[in-house]
Design a protein around this motif. Structure first.
Motif, PDB file in Angstrom:
ATOM      1  N   UNK A 455       0.804  -1.217   0.000  1.00 32.74           N
ATOM      2  CA  UNK A 455       0.000   0.000   0.000  1.00 32.74           C
ATOM      3  C   UNK A 455       0.840   1.271   0.000  1.00 32.74           C
ATOM      4  N   UNK A 456       2.165   1.136   0.069  1.00 36.05           N
ATOM      5  CA  UNK A 456       3.032   2.320   0.068  1.00 36.05           C
ATOM      6  C   UNK A 456       2.899   3.045  -1.268  1.00 36.05           C
ATOM      7  N   UNK A 457       2.784   4.370  -1.255  1.00 40.59           N
ATOM      8  CA  UNK A 457       2.687   5.133  -2.512  1.00 40.59           C
ATOM      9  C   UNK A 457       3.888   4.898  -3.408  1.00 40.59           C
ATOM     10  N   UNK A 458       3.671   4.994  -4.690  1.00 43.04           N
ATOM     11  CA  UNK A 458       4.736   4.740  -5.649  1.00 43.04           C
ATOM     12  C   UNK A 458       5.821   5.809  -5.605  1.00 43.04           C
ATOM     13  N   UNK A 459       5.419   7.063  -5.317  1.00 39.01           N
ATOM     14  CA  UNK A 459       6.401   8.144  -5.245  1.00 39.01           C
ATOM     15  C   UNK A 459       7.004   8.108  -3.853  1.00 39.01           C
ATOM     16  N   UNK A 460       8.060   7.310  -3.702  1.00 35.28           N
ATOM     17  CA  UNK A 460       8.442   6.995  -2.337  1.00 35.28           C
ATOM     18  C   UNK A 460       9.923   6.773  -2.086  1.00 35.28           C
ATOM     19  N   UNK A 461      10.754   6.583  -3.121  1.00 34.19           N
ATOM     20  CA  UNK A 461      12.147   6.249  -2.829  1.00 34.19           C
ATOM     21  C   UNK A 461      13.053   7.452  -3.060  1.00 34.19           C
ATOM     22  N   UNK A 462      14.370   7.243  -2.901  1.00 32.88           N
ATOM     23  CA  UNK A 462      15.297   8.366  -2.934  1.00 32.88           C
ATOM     24  C   UNK A 462      15.419   9.004  -4.304  1.00 32.88           C
ATOM     25  N   UNK A 463      14.974   8.332  -5.337  1.00 34.11           N
ATOM     26  CA  UNK A 463      15.020   8.911  -6.684  1.00 34.11           C
ATOM     27  C   UNK A 463      13.722   9.616  -7.048  1.00 34.11           C
ATOM     28  N   UNK A 464      12.591   8.996  -6.733  1.00 30.49           N
ATOM     29  CA  UNK A 464      11.310   9.572  -7.139  1.00 30.49           C
ATOM     30  C   UNK A 464      10.898  10.776  -6.310  1.00 30.49           C
ATOM     31  N   UNK A 465      11.505  10.993  -5.135  1.00 31.79           N
ATOM     32  CA  UNK A 465      11.103  12.141  -4.317  1.00 31.79           C
ATOM     33  C   UNK A 465      11.478  13.476  -4.945  1.00 31.79           C
ATOM     34  N   UNK A 466      12.259  13.460  -6.026  1.00 30.31           N
ATOM     35  CA  UNK A 466      12.587  14.706  -6.718  1.00 30.31           C
ATOM     36  C   UNK A 466      11.610  15.003  -7.863  1.00 30.31           C
ATOM     37  N   UNK A 467      10.737  14.091  -8.162  1.00 30.83           N
ATOM     38  CA  UNK A 467       9.809  14.272  -9.275  1.00 30.83           C
ATOM     39  C   UNK A 467       8.652  15.178  -8.875  1.00 30.83           C
ATOM     40  N   UNK A 468       8.086  15.872  -9.872  1.00 32.33           N
ATOM     41  CA  UNK A 468       7.005  16.817  -9.597  1.00 32.33           C
ATOM     42  C   UNK A 468       5.793  16.153  -8.955  1.00 32.33           C
ATOM     43  N   UNK A 469       5.523  14.913  -9.330  1.00 34.41           N
ATOM     44  CA  UNK A 469       4.343  14.254  -8.768  1.00 34.41           C
ATOM     45  C   UNK A 469       4.545  13.795  -7.333  1.00 34.41           C
TER      46      UNK A 469
END
Length: 477
Positions: A455-469
């Motif tokens: 259930x953890x959101x997809x925008x969640x790791x050290x790379x995706x946390x920089x994305x606009x979404x």
């Protein structure tokens, strides 16, 4: 979160077909003292938040807000290595403690303890939500749920306001001395008037955070809350820290033990924005009590990755002096912050005169508290007046801008309060930063939370946390 803390142990034992009762016993933290008396449980809960949540949030926020920096490691690595798991696990642990305080206090009819549990729960929850976004708050303590659902951050903002309203009501009910704590309350020694004002101050902060969601409503609600919050000499501050490492200010203590911290460009740029173009940052009197100097100048690394100086006093780059004082008080929410919030709210409502009055009070009050970490370094009234006489500092009501307010607030928050600076960086987009990695929209979830919880959101790791979404619902960045 308890399941996360001991997931590795449970996973190793699943293959042996252990019963649920055995697994639950293994999954019990022996250090949790939920059956302790209130005068033991309350300070344990408070210190869990102050020492083990506030400290790592503020340290990481120092990097993401570009108040501070340390050895040449990129920001993404700092976030993953230094943050997620510690903040996550201890944040849920603290909330569980406060739930235990509340349950026990309600049974014993001691509303003062229950009020503090509500207010501290809201504060701890705000720290988690503002750095992670969605979190599994409502199902986190359920023993029968292995993979809890994540609650939406905006829903948890409403939950925090409910907790604060409940805390305010209970403060009014705690009139009898036996209904409230005394010295076991590590902040106000059972002073329910100050706890009530703290709840209102937190409400103001949370309302103002929603400036991009509802500009006028957030402003009106913030001002209403401020009117019930701190007087000029009142703050939500943890004091009585000592010079020994065991009882020290946790943020100062961390950097005394890991002395690679240096000043980042963000704070210097903000301070210079109120000076003349040819002036060094030391023309701001705060720079002389906040930073070490190299050749009578404040020197920062060329980029956020550039620091290779690992000595405490620094020979290459300037360091923050406030981090070298273990007995320093730890401010969490202060009168100057409320006046900056008031100035911003009045400006949104179009009242430039009231906005400017609040801004002037905020800057003067911020200057007077600039040496909270060391009373001997307190700025004199002459130094403060001289700074306020600068035309870029007090520019007049007609020329006051939101950027002026946010920059002065960002400067003030440099002293142990980088978590709020990081929130303003993302909320307003008005702070000038130069990290080549960009600005992280949030902290990454712990790796084991991502791997074990579908259930953890997809925008969640050290790379995706920089994305606009990955941007939080209240943020521009």
């Amino acid at each position: 979160m308890k399941k996360t803390l001991y997931f590795a142990t449970i996973l190793a034992l699943v293959s042996t077909a252990c019963s649920d009762s055995i697994l639950n016993k293994i999954d019990t933290n022996p250090n949790i003292i939920s059956d302790a008396p209130l005068n033991t449980l309350l300070p344990a809960a408070q210190m869990t938040t102050f020492q083990r949540v506030v400290s790592p949030v503020s340290i990481l926020s120092g990097y993401t807000s570009e108040h501070t920096n340390f050895t040449g490691v990129n920001t993404a690595t700092k976030l993953q290595v230094g943050g997620g798991g510690t903040i996550w696990n201890n944040g849920f642990l603290a909330i569980r403690y406060f739930n235990d305080v509340r349950d026990k206090a309600d049974k014993l009819q001691r509303p003062g303890y229950s009020a503090i549990a509500d207010i501290m729960s809201a504060y701890t929850l705000s720290l988690l939500v503002d750095v992670f976004g969605d979190i599994p708050y409502k199902e986190a303590s359920r023993e029968d749920i292995i993979q809890p659902n994540f609650d939406k951050a905006q829903d948890l903002y409403a939950e925090m306001q409910k907790l604060l309203d409940s805390g305010i009501q209970k403060c009014d009910q705690a009139s009898a001395a036996t209904s409230r704590p005394a010295n076991d309350d590590l902040v106000f020694k059972g002073n329910m008037t100050l706890w009530k004002k703290t709840a209102w101050a937190l409400k103001a902060r949370l309302h103002n955070r929603l400036s991009n969601v509802s500009a006028q409503e957030s402003a009106n609600q913030a001002i209403l809350a401020i009117n019930n919050a701190f007087a000029p000499t009142e703050n939500f501050t943890v004091s009585a820290y000592q010079s020994n490492p065991e009882n020290a200010n946790p943020i100062a203590n961390n950097f005394m033990n890991a002395a690679t911290i240096v000043i980042a460009d963000g704070i210097v740029t903000a301070m210079k924005s109120f000076l003349e173009p040819n002036e060094e940052v030391i023309a701001d009197p705060r720079a002389n009590i906040w930073f070490t100097k190299i050749g009578n100048k404040v020197v920062t690394p060329p980029t956020s990755r550039g620091n290779t100086d690992v000595t405490l006093n620094g020979t290459l780059y300037s360091k923050p002096l406030y981090l070298q004082n273990r007995p320093s008080p730890l401010p969490l929410l202060t009168y100057p912050e409320l006046k900056f919030i008031e100035a911003e709210a009045q400006l949104r409502l179009g009242d430039k005169t009231k906005a400017y009055d609040a801004y002037q009070t905020a800057v003067r009050s911020a200057m007077s508290q600039a040496a909270i970490f060391n009373a001997a370094a307190t700025l004199t009234s002459t130094q403060i007046d001289s700074y306020l006489a600068r035309p870029k500092v007090l520019m007049g009501a007609d020329k006051l801008t939101l950027k002026d307010i946010i920059n002065q607030k960002y400067i003030f928050l440099f002293i142990f309060q980088s978590q709020e600076a990081y929130n303003d960086v993302r909320r307003t987009g008005l702070i000038s930063l130069n990290d080549p990695d960009g600005t992280a929209k949030r902290l990454p979830y712990p790796v084991d939370e991502i791997s074990r919880n579908a259930n953890a959101p997809q925008v969640s790791d050290q790379n995706t946390v920089y994305q606009d979404n990955a941007r939080l619902f209240w943020a521009k960045l």
